[in-house]
Design a protein around this motif. Structure first.
Motif, PDB file in Angstrom:
ATOM      1  N   SER A   1       0.841  -1.196   0.000  1.00  0.00           N
ATOM      2  CA  SER A   1       0.000   0.000   0.000  1.00  0.00           C
ATOM      3  C   SER A   1       0.876   1.245   0.000  1.00  0.00           C
ATOM      4  O   SER A   1       2.109   1.150   0.102  1.00  0.00           O
ATOM      5  N   ALA A   2       0.254   2.401  -0.094  1.00  0.00           N
ATOM      6  CA  ALA A   2       0.963   3.669  -0.059  1.00  0.00           C
ATOM      7  C   ALA A   2       0.250   4.587   0.927  1.00  0.00           C
ATOM      8  O   ALA A   2      -0.967   4.655   0.945  1.00  0.00           O
ATOM      9  N   VAL A   3       1.051   5.270   1.740  1.00  0.00           N
ATOM     10  CA  VAL A   3       0.489   6.235   2.680  1.00  0.00           C
ATOM     11  C   VAL A   3       0.591   7.612   2.044  1.00  0.00           C
ATOM     12  O   VAL A   3       1.682   8.059   1.694  1.00  0.00           O
ATOM     13  N   ILE A   4      -0.535   8.260   1.917  1.00  0.00           N
ATOM     14  CA  ILE A   4      -0.595   9.544   1.228  1.00  0.00           C
ATOM     15  C   ILE A   4      -1.050  10.615   2.214  1.00  0.00           C
ATOM     16  O   ILE A   4      -2.091  10.481   2.851  1.00  0.00           O
ATOM     17  N   SER A   5      -0.250  11.643   2.348  1.00  0.00           N
ATOM     18  CA  SER A   5      -0.601  12.773   3.211  1.00  0.00           C
ATOM     19  C   SER A   5      -0.991  13.945   2.338  1.00  0.00           C
ATOM     20  O   SER A   5      -0.219  14.355   1.465  1.00  0.00           O
ATOM     21  N   GLN A   6      -2.156  14.477   2.588  1.00  0.00           N
ATOM     22  CA  GLN A   6      -2.649  15.574   1.775  1.00  0.00           C
ATOM     23  C   GLN A   6      -2.937  16.757   2.698  1.00  0.00           C
ATOM     24  O   GLN A   6      -3.612  16.608   3.718  1.00  0.00           O
ATOM     25  N   LYS A   7      -2.447  17.934   2.312  1.00  0.00           N
ATOM     26  CA  LYS A   7      -2.645  19.129   3.111  1.00  0.00           C
ATOM     27  C   LYS A   7      -3.076  20.300   2.254  1.00  0.00           C
ATOM     28  O   LYS A   7      -2.592  20.424   1.121  1.00  0.00           O
ATOM     29  N   PRO A   8      -3.941  21.189   2.718  1.00  0.00           N
ATOM     30  CA  PRO A   8      -4.676  21.064   3.981  1.00  0.00           C
ATOM     31  C   PRO A   8      -5.833  20.082   3.844  1.00  0.00           C
ATOM     32  O   PRO A   8      -6.198  19.704   2.739  1.00  0.00           O
ATOM     33  N   SER A   9      -6.410  19.688   4.942  1.00  0.00           N
ATOM     34  CA  SER A   9      -7.550  18.775   4.887  1.00  0.00           C
ATOM     35  C   SER A   9      -8.818  19.531   4.511  1.00  0.00           C
ATOM     36  O   SER A   9      -9.740  18.959   3.917  1.00  0.00           O
ATOM     37  N   ARG A  10      -8.854  20.787   4.861  1.00  0.00           N
ATOM     38  CA  ARG A  10      -9.983  21.627   4.466  1.00  0.00           C
ATOM     39  C   ARG A  10      -9.575  23.085   4.535  1.00  0.00           C
ATOM     40  O   ARG A  10      -8.627  23.439   5.252  1.00  0.00           O
ATOM     41  N   ASP A  11     -10.284  23.892   3.773  1.00  0.00           N
ATOM     42  CA  ASP A  11     -10.012  25.322   3.812  1.00  0.00           C
ATOM     43  C   ASP A  11     -11.225  26.076   3.304  1.00  0.00           C
ATOM     44  O   ASP A  11     -12.004  25.545   2.498  1.00  0.00           O
TER      45      ASP A  11
END
Lengths: 117, 115
Positions: free
Chosen positions: B1-11
Motif C-alpha cells: 500500500s501507499a500512505v498519502i498525506s494531503q494538506k490542507p484537509s480543508r479550507d
C-alpha cells in the motif's frame, strides 16, 4: 464511450442481512472493473478488482463482487452487513484507451450504503 | 500500500484567491493523479502529474486554472487559481504503482469551500 452506472443513490440494509450494491458497465473490449469505498472524511479505499479469471472476486472487509458479462454487471455483495460498512461506494472501470501504465479510472456516481442496527 | 498525506484537509477561501494543495507519498510511485469530487457527485480526473514535465490535463481542465507541480517521485501540488464558488469541491490526490497498475491509492482529500 466507457462508462459505469450505479442505479441506486442509496441502499438501506439491516445489520446482519446480506447486501448488494449494483453496478453496470459499458466498455469496448475486456473490462477492468473496480470497487472503492469512501468513509466519512476519508479518501477512497480500494476494495476489489476484476481483471480476468473467476467471475466471483473476493476483496477487503468480507466484500465480494460478481462479474456477469452477459448482463454487463459487477455487483458488490456481502453476506452479512455491519453498521461499520455504512459508507459511500464507487464502482469504476479502467479506460482501455489509456495504456502504458496510465490508469484513468471512470467512476460511477456512487451509492450510499446505510446499515441500520 | 501507499500512505498519502494531503494538506490542507480543508479550507475556506475567498473568491479570487488561490489555494495550493500538497500531496506527499511515503514511497516512490509511478503515477500521481488529481481528482475532483463535487458535492453529491462522482470523481472526475483533473490531470496526471508528470515528474519533471508538464502535467497532462483532461478535457475541461486547463493549466492556468489548475497548475500542477511534481518535482520528484513522492510529491505533487495542485493549485486552484482565481477561485470562484463553483470550485468548491473535494480535491483528491491519487497514486499508482507500476507493480500494480490497476490499483489506485487515494489521499484523504482537501475539502475546499469558496465564499
Amino acid at each position: 464511450a466507457q462508462s459505469v452506472a450505479q442505479p441506486e443513490d442509496q441502499v438501506n440494509v439491516a445489520e446482519g442481512n446480506p447486501l448488494t450494491v449494483k453496478c453496470t458497465y459499458s466498455v469496448s473490449g475486456n473490462p477492468y472493473l473496480f470497487w472503492y469505498v469512501q468513509y466519512p472524511n476519508r479518501g477512497l479505499q480500494f476494495l476489489l478488482k476484476y481483471i480476468t479469471g473467476d467471475n466471483l472476486v473476493k476483496g477487503s472487509y468480507g466484500f465480494e463482487a460478481e462479474f456477469n458479462k452477459s448482463q454487463t454487471s459487477f455487483h458488490l455483495k456481502k453476506p452479512s452487513a455491519l453498521v461499520s460498512d455504512s459508507a459511500l461506494y464507487f464502482c469504476a472501470v479502467r479506460d482501455p484507451q489509456r495504456s502504458g501504465g496510465y490508469n484513468k479510472l471512470i467512476f460511477g456516481a456512487g451509492t450510499r450504503l446505510a446499515v441500520h442496527p | 500500500s501507499a500512505v498519502i498525506s494531503q494538506k490542507p484537509s480543508r479550507d475556506i477561501c475567498q473568491r479570487g484567491t488561490s489555494l495550493t494543495i500538497q500531496c506527499q507519498v511515503d514511497s516512490q510511485v509511478t503515477m500521481m493523479f488529481w481528482y475532483r469530487q463535487q458535492p453529491g457527485q462522482s470523481l472526475t480526473l483533473i490531470a496526471t502529474a508528470n515528474q519533471g514535465s508538464e502535467a497532462t490535463y483532461e478535457s475541461g481542465f486547463v493549466i492556468d486554472k489548475f497548475p500542477i507541480s511534481r518535482p520528484n517521485l513522492t510529491f505533487s501540488t495542485l493549485t486552484v487559481s482565481n477561485m470562484s464558488p463553483e470550485d468548491s469541491s473535494i480535491y483528491l490526490c491519487s497514486v499508482g504503482r507500476m507493480g500494480d497498475r490497476e490499483k489506485l491509492f487515494f489521499g484523504s482529500g482537501t475539502q475546499l469551500s469558496v465564499l
